[in-house]
Design a protein around this motif. Structure first.
Motif, mmCIF file in Angstrom:
data_model
loop_
_atom_site.group_PDB
_atom_site.id
_atom_site.type_symbol
_atom_site.label_atom_id
_atom_site.label_comp_id
_atom_site.label_asym_id
_atom_site.label_seq_id
_atom_site.Cartn_x
_atom_site.Cartn_y
_atom_site.Cartn_z
ATOM 1 N N ARG A 320 1.895 2.661 13.489
ATOM 2 C CA ARG A 320 2.260 1.744 12.410
ATOM 3 C C ARG A 320 1.033 1.348 11.591
ATOM 4 N NH1 ARG A 320 4.150 -1.942 15.319
ATOM 5 N NH2 ARG A 320 2.773 -3.720 14.959
ATOM 6 N N VAL A 321 -0.086 1.096 12.267
ATOM 7 C CA VAL A 321 -1.323 0.738 11.557
ATOM 8 C C VAL A 321 -1.790 1.897 10.699
ATOM 9 C CG1 VAL A 321 -3.769 0.167 11.857
ATOM 10 C CG2 VAL A 321 -2.036 -0.992 13.245
ATOM 11 N N PHE A 325 -2.253 2.020 6.691
ATOM 12 C CA PHE A 325 -3.559 2.355 6.120
ATOM 13 C C PHE A 325 -3.436 3.498 5.119
ATOM 14 C CE2 PHE A 325 -7.371 5.003 6.171
ATOM 15 C CZ PHE A 325 -8.335 4.070 5.748
ATOM 16 N N ARG A 326 -2.685 4.563 5.503
ATOM 17 C CA ARG A 326 -2.533 5.716 4.614
ATOM 18 C C ARG A 326 -1.798 5.310 3.332
ATOM 19 N NH1 ARG A 326 -1.258 8.426 9.471
ATOM 20 N NH2 ARG A 326 0.976 8.324 8.945
ATOM 21 N N LYS A 327 -0.765 4.482 3.458
ATOM 22 C CA LYS A 327 0.004 4.027 2.294
ATOM 23 C C LYS A 327 -0.887 3.262 1.344
ATOM 24 C CE LYS A 327 4.165 1.456 1.019
ATOM 25 N NZ LYS A 327 5.311 0.632 1.527
ATOM 26 N N LYS A 328 -1.742 2.372 1.915
ATOM 27 C CA LYS A 328 -2.621 1.561 1.089
ATOM 28 C C LYS A 328 -3.683 2.445 0.430
ATOM 29 C CE LYS A 328 -4.531 -3.095 1.410
ATOM 30 N NZ LYS A 328 -4.904 -4.185 2.342
ATOM 31 N N GLY A 332 -4.226 3.386 -3.679
ATOM 32 C CA GLY A 332 -5.458 3.046 -4.390
ATOM 33 C C GLY A 332 -6.069 4.219 -5.147
ATOM 34 N N LEU A 333 -5.562 5.424 -4.910
ATOM 35 C CA LEU A 333 -6.113 6.599 -5.605
ATOM 36 C C LEU A 333 -5.614 6.728 -7.037
ATOM 37 C CD1 LEU A 333 -5.894 9.295 -2.765
ATOM 38 C CD2 LEU A 333 -7.920 8.070 -3.577
#
Length: 333
Positions: A320-321, A325-328, A332-333
């Motif tokens: 889940r973490v 993290f990947r989604k965030k 941001g890209l």
């Protein structure tokens, strides 16, 4: 139908308690559905089977062992691992887990919720404790204003509230076994029950709480804690009063108001129908039929649903973490 063996450490003496009586009542009701017998495992008793002797028999696939004594469950579950086993759960909070191969029958919805979370891959059923027809309102003259049973009662109840009430009304404190409990309840106006402190010290929950319901069935007004299984049926303001409400003075005020008034519980027999023998026997028929079907299946299939072990929960947390993290990161890209 497989035969049921109800396992208890003993049927009296040092093992005598409400949980044992409730288990023996369940055994009697089960006998009306299928073949059932009591088996002891800590002390040998005349006329009773003893577990170690029973396990010497070569084929026990046609029986189901019903285990219920909380402090012994982990050891019994391990000892009976090769056999068909059901856990009849009264209290919740014991520090053990059970495999999915052991179905769980709970005496309260509170306990059912506990095991529904703790054992999500197990079969879980609800079978309430019995309130016998001996517990009914006889509409007699009530010569005891307040009754309390000392066992399981809080220090506050015994050392503060009861002494204060004794100055204002007729109070009876019971310290021993009562032969005719329905008769006693029919003499009482207000019954006090406060077990939250007791069960907090035991680190387990109130499994059902028979006495408040038995008192209600006999026409008593009940002041009670609402912990554990009591929350199944107690509804403060509607069928009972919450005890230990803010201050001793407020408790005294509320108890005396009930005693001095003509207020009487207005509970119909429909309220108690869920806990009467007919309903329990009907539920037992369904549950026992499903248990037999499950144990037939278990003979030929292994459990293959992932369990909620600590390791798996940690892995799910990491997944889940990482997902967050990947989604965030990609946003941001």
């Amino acid at each position: 139908m497989r035969k049921l063996y109800f396992l208890v450490p003993g049927t009296g003496g040092k093992f005598a308690c409400g949980g044992l009586w409730a288990e023996l009542k369940a055994f009697k009701l089960a006998q009306q559905v299928c073949s059932a017998e009591v088996v002891t495992y800590r002390q040998r008793e005349t006329g009773k089977l003893f577990l170690d002797d029973l396990l010497q028999k070569p084929n026990l696939d046609d029986v189901i062992f019903v285990i219920s004594w909380g402090f012994d469950i982990a050891k019994l579950a391990k000892k009976l691992q090769p056999y068909n086993v059901v856990y009849h759960a009264h209290s919740a909070g014991y520090k053990f887990s059970l495999p999915a191969s052991i179905p769980i029958i709970t005496v309260s919805r509170n306990t059912m919720g506990y095991w529904g979370q703790k054992a999500p891959n197990s079969l879980v059923y609800y079978l309430p404790n019995e309130i016998s027809y001996d517990f009914k309102n006889l509409h007699l003259e009530r010569d005891i204003d307040v009754l309390v049973q000392a066992r399981k009662s809080s220090e506050y109840l015994l050392n503060q509230l009861i002494p204060a009430l004794k100055q204002k009304c007729r109070v009876q404190v019971v310290n021993s076994y009562v032969e005719d409990l329905p008769g006693l309840f029919n003499r009482v106006k207000v019954y006090l029950y406060d077990s939250a402190e007791y069960w907090a010290q035991q680190n387990v929950s109130e499994g059902f709480g028979l006495q408040p319901m038995e008192a209600m069935a006999c026409g008593c007004q009940v002041f009670s804690s609402i912990n554990g299984g009591l929350s199944d049926y107690l509804d403060p303001g509607f069928n009972c009063y919450k005890i230990a409400g803010y201050s001793q003075e407020y408790d005294v005020q509320r108890v005396m108001k009930v005693i001095d008034s003509t207020i009487s519980p207005n509970l119909s027999e429909d309220f108690f129908a869920e806990y009467r023998p007919e309903n329990i026997i009907q539920r037992l028929r369904v549950i026992i039929a499903e248990l037999n079907e499950f144990f037939d299946h278990k003979k030929h299939h292994s459990s293959n649903i992932p369990s909620l072990t600590r390791g798996r929960l940690l892995n799910l947390f990491i997944q889940r973490v990482n997902k967050k993290f990947r989604k965030k990161y990609f946003q941001g890209l």
